[in-house]
Design a protein around this motif. Structure first.
Motif, mmCIF file in Angstrom:
data_model
loop_
_atom_site.group_PDB
_atom_site.id
_atom_site.type_symbol
_atom_site.label_atom_id
_atom_site.label_comp_id
_atom_site.label_asym_id
_atom_site.label_seq_id
_atom_site.Cartn_x
_atom_site.Cartn_y
_atom_site.Cartn_z
ATOM 1 N N GLY A 107 -1.066 6.116 -5.760
ATOM 2 C CA GLY A 107 -0.968 5.540 -4.170
ATOM 3 C C GLY A 107 -2.211 6.186 -3.753
ATOM 4 O O GLY A 107 -2.764 7.130 -4.095
ATOM 5 N N THR A 108 -2.716 5.531 -2.617
ATOM 6 C CA THR A 108 -3.731 6.210 -1.888
ATOM 7 C C THR A 108 -3.276 6.092 -0.357
ATOM 8 O O THR A 108 -2.675 5.241 0.083
ATOM 9 C CB THR A 108 -4.989 5.283 -1.853
ATOM 10 O OG1 THR A 108 -4.850 3.932 -1.717
ATOM 11 C CG2 THR A 108 -5.645 5.701 -3.425
ATOM 12 N N TYR A 109 -3.948 7.184 0.299
ATOM 13 C CA TYR A 109 -3.682 6.916 1.889
ATOM 14 C C TYR A 109 -5.110 7.567 2.721
ATOM 15 O O TYR A 109 -5.853 7.991 1.706
ATOM 16 C CB TYR A 109 -2.621 7.682 2.485
ATOM 17 C CG TYR A 109 -2.347 9.046 2.120
ATOM 18 C CD1 TYR A 109 -3.243 10.226 2.759
ATOM 19 C CD2 TYR A 109 -1.471 9.526 1.199
ATOM 20 C CE1 TYR A 109 -3.027 11.591 2.280
ATOM 21 C CE2 TYR A 109 -1.180 10.999 0.791
ATOM 22 C CZ TYR A 109 -2.049 11.906 1.362
ATOM 23 O OH TYR A 109 -1.790 13.172 0.974
ATOM 24 N N ASP B 178 3.527 15.404 -6.426
ATOM 25 C CA ASP B 178 2.695 14.461 -6.552
ATOM 26 C C ASP B 178 1.141 15.059 -6.721
ATOM 27 O O ASP B 178 1.289 16.538 -6.977
ATOM 28 C CB ASP B 178 2.445 13.537 -5.414
ATOM 29 C CG ASP B 178 2.198 14.239 -4.127
ATOM 30 O OD1 ASP B 178 2.475 15.257 -4.098
ATOM 31 O OD2 ASP B 178 2.435 13.540 -3.085
ATOM 32 N N ARG C 16 4.727 2.913 -1.794
ATOM 33 C CA ARG C 16 4.613 3.793 -2.996
ATOM 34 C C ARG C 16 4.874 5.057 -2.819
ATOM 35 O O ARG C 16 4.730 6.050 -3.484
ATOM 36 C CB ARG C 16 2.761 3.598 -3.087
ATOM 37 C CG ARG C 16 2.386 2.360 -3.391
ATOM 38 C CD ARG C 16 0.907 2.302 -3.866
ATOM 39 N NE ARG C 16 0.293 0.864 -3.763
ATOM 40 C CZ ARG C 16 -0.583 0.587 -4.770
ATOM 41 N NH1 ARG C 16 -1.117 1.254 -5.671
ATOM 42 N NH2 ARG C 16 -0.864 -0.915 -4.831
ATOM 43 N N ASN C 17 5.186 5.350 -1.530
ATOM 44 C CA ASN C 17 5.343 7.009 -1.144
ATOM 45 C C ASN C 17 6.824 7.378 -1.615
ATOM 46 O O ASN C 17 7.615 6.655 -2.300
ATOM 47 C CB ASN C 17 5.159 7.336 0.513
ATOM 48 C CG ASN C 17 6.170 6.282 1.196
ATOM 49 O OD1 ASN C 17 7.301 5.810 0.808
ATOM 50 N ND2 ASN C 17 5.613 6.162 2.499
ATOM 51 N N LYS D 179 -6.116 10.121 -3.316
ATOM 52 C CA LYS D 179 -5.347 9.440 -4.591
ATOM 53 C C LYS D 179 -4.093 10.313 -5.036
ATOM 54 O O LYS D 179 -4.464 11.505 -5.111
ATOM 55 C CB LYS D 179 -6.363 9.263 -5.426
ATOM 56 C CG LYS D 179 -5.852 8.696 -6.770
ATOM 57 C CD LYS D 179 -6.827 8.744 -8.063
ATOM 58 C CE LYS D 179 -6.203 8.957 -9.313
ATOM 59 N NZ LYS D 179 -7.196 8.827 -10.476
ATOM 60 N N ARG E 284 10.256 1.127 -1.276
ATOM 61 C CA ARG E 284 9.920 -0.168 -1.929
ATOM 62 C C ARG E 284 10.995 -1.285 -1.497
ATOM 63 O O ARG E 284 10.580 -2.737 -1.307
ATOM 64 C CB ARG E 284 10.004 -0.060 -3.451
ATOM 65 C CG ARG E 284 11.264 0.399 -4.193
ATOM 66 C CD ARG E 284 10.898 0.255 -5.421
ATOM 67 N NE ARG E 284 10.082 1.297 -5.994
ATOM 68 C CZ ARG E 284 9.578 1.568 -7.323
ATOM 69 N NH1 ARG E 284 10.208 0.767 -8.240
ATOM 70 N NH2 ARG E 284 8.856 2.447 -7.617
ATOM 71 N N GLY F 136 0.776 -1.301 -0.061
ATOM 72 C CA GLY F 136 0.078 0.178 0.100
ATOM 73 C C GLY F 136 0.884 1.273 0.080
ATOM 74 O O GLY F 136 1.891 1.408 -0.542
ATOM 75 N N ALA F 137 0.431 2.316 0.693
ATOM 76 C CA ALA F 137 1.189 3.409 0.599
ATOM 77 C C ALA F 137 2.283 3.658 1.162
ATOM 78 O O ALA F 137 3.447 4.128 0.690
ATOM 79 C CB ALA F 137 0.123 4.358 1.631
ATOM 80 N N TRP G 93 2.766 5.687 -11.251
ATOM 81 C CA TRP G 93 1.763 4.663 -10.386
ATOM 82 C C TRP G 93 0.956 5.518 -9.488
ATOM 83 O O TRP G 93 1.239 6.816 -9.326
ATOM 84 C CB TRP G 93 3.005 3.681 -9.378
ATOM 85 C CG TRP G 93 3.567 4.481 -8.331
ATOM 86 C CD1 TRP G 93 3.109 4.600 -7.005
ATOM 87 C CD2 TRP G 93 5.036 4.943 -8.363
ATOM 88 N NE1 TRP G 93 4.260 5.362 -6.210
ATOM 89 C CE2 TRP G 93 5.373 5.535 -7.140
ATOM 90 C CE3 TRP G 93 5.914 5.100 -9.587
ATOM 91 C CZ2 TRP G 93 6.680 6.015 -6.961
ATOM 92 C CZ3 TRP G 93 6.965 5.367 -9.067
ATOM 93 C CH2 TRP G 93 7.462 6.065 -7.858
#
Ligand SMILES: Cc1cc2nc3c(=O)[nH]c(=O)nc-3n(C[C@H](O)[C@H](O)[C@H](O)COP(=O)(O)OP(=O)(O)OC[C@H]3O[C@@H](n4cnc5c(N)ncnc54)[C@H](O)[C@@H]3O)c2cc1C
Length: 383
Positions: free
Chosen positions: A329-331, A289, A52-53, A219, A150, A48-49, A327
């Motif tokens: 990402g969501t948080y 972002d 992806r951050n 998002k 990652r 998840g986040a 990509w």
């Protein structure tokens, strides 16, 4: 990939749901304090986040007061974790490169607050990289560190397993928590205390309690660019960050910049675009972002939004190198609080960071959670 042990019959001191950075921070502190810990993760690895951050552990710019202090504390613990687990820090510090006098006024005001401790202003020519001629001044903050999430998140999990004896149950979804028992998709896990760190899973355990915290989802679109051919001295940000990060945007001086940006960069503001540029070991850049808000964000990346991000890159650093990856990402987000530690039961906590700063604050928040559960933290980490 780590192997999942056969389903445990042990009664653990602490069970943690979620192997993202928030769950791992709790696991690290609890296991370091001598607790027998299990982490329950629905996927084969954190996906998840937390992976992806930007991996940008940020202090300067966090909301003034308690949240800023949590970030300072987390940064100090990250320092211990980086050394103890042999993690690679890609670069340190933040360089806020601004192009407008209104932004310079914010930087001056910021330096007059207690948050300015250790920070200083630089001339653009003092940076060893080719900045756009439009950049007027640079705020340098020494507090930040950048990790390649990652790589680092799986490394932390593996180290917790190997060095601190933490068990990981992967491909195992927590369904319910009640009276020291966690019902999962693979069986029942027993633990004296439970901390649920599900990130932005809004339909998971304790979903019925989320509305009182006003939780929704954000998002973001992200890019990886090829190496620019030089090393960044630290993370790079720009004027747009001054109206997003509360440590700056809540200063009175930010009002003038907001007005100017609304006329000069309305599309960037509408798409929630601001600039963060960080670098990896191979020289490639993670750049982002954007921000859009919905309980169920669509999974589609808009080229027009990537163009806005790259436009801001160009304004600060010149022509962007080729795009290697894109990509989404969501948080979790909320306009009620930046994080919460809910207490559904005496020995159960539900922890959600409801803003885009979980990597920067996870350890400080985990200390609070564990203290509330009566865990005596390890002396060298307590500091
Ligand atoms: C694009 C992007 C950039 C960002 N940049 C930064 C940054 O540079 N610095 C910063 O500080 N923050 C940043 N953030 C925010 C930060 O990444 C998040 O706040 C943080 O990762 C949240 O961590 P978490 O562990 O709560 O959630 P997650 O990383 O989402 O982890 C939750 C885990 O729980 C698991 N899970 C959920 N429900 C269950 C269940 N029922 N049973 C078992 N497992 C379950 C999920 O599979 C997941 O692995 C960024 C976020 C994004 C998306």
């Amino acid at each position: 990939m780590m192997t999942t042990p056969s389903f445990p019959t042990t009664t653990y001191d602490l069970a943690i749901v979620g192997a993202g950075v928030v769950g791992l921070a709790h696991a690290y502190l609890a296991a370091s304090a001598g607790l027998r810990v299990v982490v329950i993760e629905r996927d084969g690895a954190a996906n998840g986040a937390s992976v992806r951050n930007f991996g940008f552990i940020t202090v300067t710019g966090q909301k003034r007061g308690e949240f800023y202090q949590l970030a300072r504390r987390s940064r100090a613990i990250w320092q211990t974790v980086i050394a103890e687990l042999g993690l690679r820090a890609e670069h340190e510090g933040l360089y806020m490169c601004v192009r407008r006098p209104e932004s310079e006024a914010i930087l001056d005001a910021f330096l007059r607050t207690e948050m300015g401790e250790g920070c200083r202003l630089l001339a653009p020519s003092e940076l060893p990289i080719p900045l756009s001629l439009d950049v007027r001044r640079v705020l340098h903050s020494p507090h930040e560190v950048r990790l390649e999430s990652r790589d680092v998140i799986p490394q932390v999990a593996e180290n917790l397993r190997r060095r601190l004896g933490v068990d990981f149950l992967y491909h195992c979804t927590a369904l319910d928590v009640s009276h020291g028992q966690i019902a999962t998709s693979l069986g029942t896990v027993r633990a004296r205390s439970v901390v649920v760190c599900q990130g932005d899973n809004l339909s998971g355990v304790f979903a019925s309690r989320l509305p009182s915290f006003g939780v929704s989802r954000c998002k973001l679109q992200m890019l990886r660019l090829a190496s620019p051919g030089y090393r960044l001295p630290g993370s790079i940000m720009s004027d747009l960050g001054l109206v997003r990060y509360l440590g700056y945007s809540e200063l009175d001086e930010a009002a003038a910049l907001k007005i100017r940006l609304e006329s000069e960069q309305p599309q960037h503001l509408k798409a929630g675009v601001h600039l963060i540029v960080v670098q990896g070991t191979d020289g490639s850049l993670v750049v982002g972002d954007s921000h859009s808000y919905d309980h169920t964000p669509d999974p589609f990346g808009l080229e027009a939004i990537d163009d806005l991000i790259l436009d801001e890159y160009r304004q600060v650093l010149g022509a962007p190198p080729p795009v290697l990856e894109r990509w989404i990402g969501t948080y979790a987000v909320s306009d009620q609080q930046l994080y919460f530690i809910d207490t559904p039961d005496t020995d159960v906590r539900h922890v959600v960071v409801t803003c885009g700063a979980g990597a920067s604050t996870a350890f400080g928040i985990a200390e609070k959670t564990l203290s509330s559960l009566g865990v005596e933290l390890h002396a060298t980490i307590v500091g």
